[in-house]
Scaffold this motif. Sequence first.
Motif, PDB file in Angstrom:
ATOM      1  N   ASP A  77     -14.604 -45.746   0.416  1.00 28.09           N
ATOM      2  CA  ASP A  77     -15.360 -45.070   0.871  1.00 28.09           C
ATOM      3  C   ASP A  77     -15.062 -43.631   1.142  1.00 28.09           C
ATOM      4  OD1 ASP A  77     -13.196 -45.345   2.571  1.00 28.09           O
ATOM      5  OD2 ASP A  77     -14.595 -45.722   4.606  1.00 28.09           O
ATOM      6  N   ALA A  78     -13.820 -43.298   0.244  1.00 27.00           N
ATOM      7  CA  ALA A  78     -13.432 -41.815   0.269  1.00 27.00           C
ATOM      8  C   ALA A  78     -14.388 -41.039  -0.720  1.00 27.00           C
ATOM      9  CB  ALA A  78     -12.163 -41.834  -0.397  1.00 27.00           C
ATOM     10  N   PRO A  79     -14.322 -39.766  -0.240  1.00 27.45           N
ATOM     11  CA  PRO A  79     -15.250 -38.619  -0.784  1.00 27.45           C
ATOM     12  C   PRO A  79     -14.642 -38.701  -2.228  1.00 27.45           C
ATOM     13  CG  PRO A  79     -14.715 -37.812   1.262  1.00 27.45           C
ATOM     14  CD  PRO A  79     -13.815 -39.063   1.234  1.00 27.45           C
ATOM     15  N   PRO A  80     -15.479 -38.906  -3.273  1.00 31.22           N
ATOM     16  CA  PRO A  80     -14.684 -39.176  -4.665  1.00 31.22           C
ATOM     17  C   PRO A  80     -14.314 -37.861  -5.073  1.00 31.22           C
ATOM     18  CG  PRO A  80     -16.962 -40.210  -4.749  1.00 31.22           C
ATOM     19  CD  PRO A  80     -16.739 -39.170  -3.272  1.00 31.22           C
ATOM     20  N   ALA A  81     -14.910 -36.760  -5.013  1.00 35.00           N
ATOM     21  CA  ALA A  81     -13.861 -35.495  -5.714  1.00 35.00           C
ATOM     22  C   ALA A  81     -12.812 -35.071  -5.000  1.00 35.00           C
ATOM     23  CB  ALA A  81     -15.291 -34.293  -5.758  1.00 35.00           C
ATOM     24  N   SER A  82     -13.043 -34.984  -3.652  1.00 32.57           N
ATOM     25  CA  SER A  82     -11.755 -34.544  -2.931  1.00 32.57           C
ATOM     26  C   SER A  82     -10.684 -35.693  -3.100  1.00 32.57           C
ATOM     27  CB  SER A  82     -12.235 -34.008  -1.533  1.00 32.57           C
ATOM     28  OG  SER A  82     -12.694 -35.133  -0.785  1.00 32.57           O
ATOM     29  N   GLY A  83     -10.951 -36.812  -2.890  1.00 31.13           N
ATOM     30  CA  GLY A  83     -10.057 -38.033  -2.909  1.00 31.13           C
ATOM     31  C   GLY A  83      -9.289 -38.070  -4.296  1.00 31.13           C
ATOM     32  N   LEU A  84     -10.199 -38.202  -5.336  1.00 32.41           N
ATOM     33  CA  LEU A  84      -9.407 -38.059  -6.663  1.00 32.41           C
ATOM     34  C   LEU A  84      -8.306 -36.749  -6.728  1.00 32.41           C
ATOM     35  CD1 LEU A  84     -12.311 -39.317  -9.072  1.00 32.41           C
ATOM     36  CD2 LEU A  84     -10.343 -40.389  -8.734  1.00 32.41           C
ATOM     37  N   ARG A  85      -8.801 -35.671  -6.270  1.00 29.70           N
ATOM     38  CA  ARG A  85      -8.218 -34.538  -6.478  1.00 29.70           C
ATOM     39  C   ARG A  85      -7.032 -34.634  -5.648  1.00 29.70           C
ATOM     40  NH1 ARG A  85     -11.613 -31.152  -4.415  1.00 29.70           N
ATOM     41  NH2 ARG A  85     -12.689 -31.016  -6.430  1.00 29.70           N
ATOM     42  N   GLU A  89      -2.924 -34.791  -7.113  1.00 31.81           N
ATOM     43  CA  GLU A  89      -2.015 -33.909  -6.629  1.00 31.81           C
ATOM     44  C   GLU A  89      -0.733 -34.365  -5.900  1.00 31.81           C
ATOM     45  OE1 GLU A  89      -4.604 -31.744  -3.848  1.00 31.81           O
ATOM     46  OE2 GLU A  89      -5.262 -30.433  -5.248  1.00 31.81           O
ATOM     47  N   ASP A  90      -1.102 -35.617  -5.390  1.00 33.39           N
ATOM     48  CA  ASP A  90       0.195 -36.424  -4.849  1.00 33.39           C
ATOM     49  C   ASP A  90       0.989 -37.067  -6.032  1.00 33.39           C
ATOM     50  OD1 ASP A  90      -0.864 -36.078  -2.303  1.00 33.39           O
ATOM     51  OD2 ASP A  90      -1.618 -38.178  -2.217  1.00 33.39           O
ATOM     52  N   ALA A  91       0.198 -37.431  -7.118  1.00 36.11           N
ATOM     53  CA  ALA A  91       1.158 -38.031  -8.140  1.00 36.11           C
ATOM     54  C   ALA A  91       2.043 -36.726  -8.982  1.00 36.11           C
ATOM     55  CB  ALA A  91      -0.047 -38.623  -9.304  1.00 36.11           C
ATOM     56  N   ASN A  92       1.264 -35.297  -8.804  1.00 36.21           N
ATOM     57  CA  ASN A  92       2.094 -34.475  -9.221  1.00 36.21           C
ATOM     58  C   ASN A  92       3.443 -34.401  -8.611  1.00 36.21           C
ATOM     59  OD1 ASN A  92       2.124 -31.994 -10.952  1.00 36.21           O
ATOM     60  ND2 ASN A  92       2.026 -31.029  -9.049  1.00 36.21           N
ATOM     61  N   GLN A  93       3.362 -34.356  -7.201  1.00 37.38           N
ATOM     62  CA  GLN A  93       4.382 -34.107  -6.449  1.00 37.38           C
ATOM     63  C   GLN A  93       5.383 -35.377  -6.637  1.00 37.38           C
ATOM     64  OE1 GLN A  93       5.253 -31.289  -4.641  1.00 37.38           O
ATOM     65  NE2 GLN A  93       3.203 -30.554  -5.737  1.00 37.38           N
ATOM     66  N   MET A  94       5.177 -36.385  -6.647  1.00 34.91           N
ATOM     67  CA  MET A  94       5.875 -37.689  -6.853  1.00 34.91           C
ATOM     68  C   MET A  94       6.444 -37.577  -8.076  1.00 34.91           C
ATOM     69  SD  MET A  94       2.843 -40.526  -5.516  1.00 34.91           S
ATOM     70  CE  MET A  94       4.050 -41.800  -6.038  1.00 34.91           C
ATOM     71  N   ASN A 118     -22.621 -44.986  -5.522  1.00 39.25           N
ATOM     72  CA  ASN A 118     -24.075 -44.729  -5.266  1.00 39.25           C
ATOM     73  C   ASN A 118     -24.588 -44.181  -6.509  1.00 39.25           C
ATOM     74  OD1 ASN A 118     -23.846 -45.595  -2.614  1.00 39.25           O
ATOM     75  ND2 ASN A 118     -23.207 -43.556  -2.106  1.00 39.25           N
ATOM     76  N   GLY A 119     -24.435 -44.942  -7.691  1.00 43.71           N
ATOM     77  CA  GLY A 119     -24.920 -44.440  -8.899  1.00 43.71           C
ATOM     78  C   GLY A 119     -24.573 -43.103  -9.472  1.00 43.71           C
ATOM     79  N   THR A 120     -23.629 -42.476  -8.862  1.00 39.39           N
ATOM     80  CA  THR A 120     -23.227 -41.064  -9.464  1.00 39.39           C
ATOM     81  C   THR A 120     -21.603 -41.297  -9.793  1.00 39.39           C
ATOM     82  OG1 THR A 120     -24.667 -40.049  -8.016  1.00 39.39           O
ATOM     83  CG2 THR A 120     -22.562 -38.663  -8.776  1.00 39.39           C
ATOM     84  N   ALA A 121     -21.272 -40.757 -11.051  1.00 43.11           N
ATOM     85  CA  ALA A 121     -20.086 -40.578 -11.626  1.00 43.11           C
ATOM     86  C   ALA A 121     -19.247 -39.380 -11.225  1.00 43.11           C
ATOM     87  CB  ALA A 121     -20.082 -41.132 -13.072  1.00 43.11           C
ATOM     88  N   THR A 122     -18.111 -39.266 -10.409  1.00 39.84           N
ATOM     89  CA  THR A 122     -17.414 -37.952 -10.284  1.00 39.84           C
ATOM     90  C   THR A 122     -16.305 -38.212 -11.131  1.00 39.84           C
ATOM     91  OG1 THR A 122     -17.989 -37.940  -7.897  1.00 39.84           O
ATOM     92  CG2 THR A 122     -16.221 -36.902  -8.303  1.00 39.84           C
ATOM     93  N   VAL A 123     -15.952 -37.332 -12.052  1.00 40.18           N
ATOM     94  CA  VAL A 123     -15.061 -37.301 -13.102  1.00 40.18           C
ATOM     95  C   VAL A 123     -13.964 -36.176 -12.796  1.00 40.18           C
ATOM     96  CG1 VAL A 123     -14.273 -36.976 -15.523  1.00 40.18           C
ATOM     97  CG2 VAL A 123     -16.516 -38.139 -14.926  1.00 40.18           C
ATOM     98  N   ALA A 124     -12.521 -36.573 -12.538  1.00 39.77           N
ATOM     99  CA  ALA A 124     -11.590 -35.688 -12.296  1.00 39.77           C
ATOM    100  C   ALA A 124     -10.497 -35.498 -13.589  1.00 39.77           C
ATOM    101  CB  ALA A 124     -10.892 -36.088 -10.974  1.00 39.77           C
ATOM    102  N   GLU A 183      -4.008 -27.484 -10.578  1.00 43.99           N
ATOM    103  CA  GLU A 183      -5.589 -27.392 -10.633  1.00 43.99           C
ATOM    104  C   GLU A 183      -6.106 -28.545 -10.922  1.00 43.99           C
ATOM    105  OE1 GLU A 183      -9.286 -24.285 -11.067  1.00 43.99           O
ATOM    106  OE2 GLU A 183      -7.205 -23.534 -11.758  1.00 43.99           O
ATOM    107  N   VAL A 184      -6.700 -29.445 -10.528  1.00 42.74           N
ATOM    108  CA  VAL A 184      -7.510 -30.629 -10.949  1.00 42.74           C
ATOM    109  C   VAL A 184      -9.046 -30.267 -10.958  1.00 42.74           C
ATOM    110  CG1 VAL A 184      -8.089 -32.850 -10.540  1.00 42.74           C
ATOM    111  CG2 VAL A 184      -5.763 -31.910  -9.607  1.00 42.74           C
ATOM    112  N   ASP A 185      -9.690 -30.297 -12.064  1.00 42.94           N
ATOM    113  CA  ASP A 185     -11.138 -30.094 -12.518  1.00 42.94           C
ATOM    114  C   ASP A 185     -11.687 -31.164 -12.064  1.00 42.94           C
ATOM    115  OD1 ASP A 185     -10.864 -27.582 -12.918  1.00 42.94           O
ATOM    116  OD2 ASP A 185     -11.181 -27.584 -15.188  1.00 42.94           O
ATOM    117  N   THR A 186     -13.182 -31.232 -11.372  1.00 47.26           N
ATOM    118  CA  THR A 186     -14.185 -32.198 -10.928  1.00 47.26           C
ATOM    119  C   THR A 186     -15.693 -32.142 -11.359  1.00 47.26           C
ATOM    120  OG1 THR A 186     -14.494 -31.647  -8.949  1.00 47.26           O
ATOM    121  CG2 THR A 186     -12.744 -33.209  -9.162  1.00 47.26           C
ATOM    122  N   MET A 187     -16.222 -32.786 -11.788  1.00 43.96           N
ATOM    123  CA  MET A 187     -17.508 -32.765 -12.195  1.00 43.96           C
ATOM    124  C   MET A 187     -18.415 -34.048 -11.940  1.00 43.96           C
ATOM    125  SD  MET A 187     -18.693 -34.853 -14.878  1.00 43.96           S
ATOM    126  CE  MET A 187     -20.017 -33.611 -15.564  1.00 43.96           C
TER     127      MET A 187
END
Length: 254
Positions: A77-85, A89-94, A118-124, A183-187
């Motif tokens: 249930d995470a917001p996809p864009a902010s969740g992926l970003r 970013e966590d992986a970057n620090q790790m 919900n039928g929408t793809a969020t790409v990061a 900087e992580v891009d999303t669409m």
Amino acid sequence: MTGPITRQPAILPGSSPMVFRGSGLTHVGRVRENNEDAILTDPGGALWAVADGMGGYGHGDMAADMVVDRIAALADDAPPASGLRKLIEDANQMILARSAEEGIDRMGATVVAAMIQNGTATVAWVGDCRAYLWRGGHLRQLTNDHSVVQELVDGGLLRPEQRESHPQRHVVTRAVGVGTRLEVDTMTVKLILGDRLMLCSDGLTTCVSDAEIAAIMARPADPRSLCRGLALRALENGAPDNVSVVSIFALEAG
């Protein structure tokens, strides 16, 4: 390499009666001795990723695994864009912390990930791993490479058809694990019945043209055979790098 995870895509009342099914494949290619790519596949149809490791001596595959392992922690249930970003970013620090602990000078990964909700793809994405959408007989690249060559194209200093022959074609301007700030891009794209979404490492796109990708994605196929067809074409064309492909189909529910 992270194995399949189990989750169910969130579907709201009144949303399109579609299900999302996919598959993934990663291959060492014809030249490299080790596979430093990693993929994330999801039987529930919601979360997918391809990471391309950088660093050599086993460090690239370590970085790629760390990236996909972190992305796999995304809550349903995470917001996809902010969740992926946030997870990238966590992986970057790790990766930075791991590099410092083990005295590794250079370790990182490029990545593309997709969350379907919900039928929408969020790409990061970060770097030159790509996402494509095949719809109604047409192929569309959803991501924009973070690379020296792409900057030259954007600036009008290089024609798009000169990209793959340029000596700096593999030099990326962003990667996970190489700097303290990332900087992580999303669409986002609303998916419709019959869509085919494809994620890949640059090991595919450096030796398989967009025209070839479009022709293969247009064939009657299931996600597994589509991945195999794309990887096979890369191998036929020499596959100097590791090749990784994930494909997701929007299918009629029922």
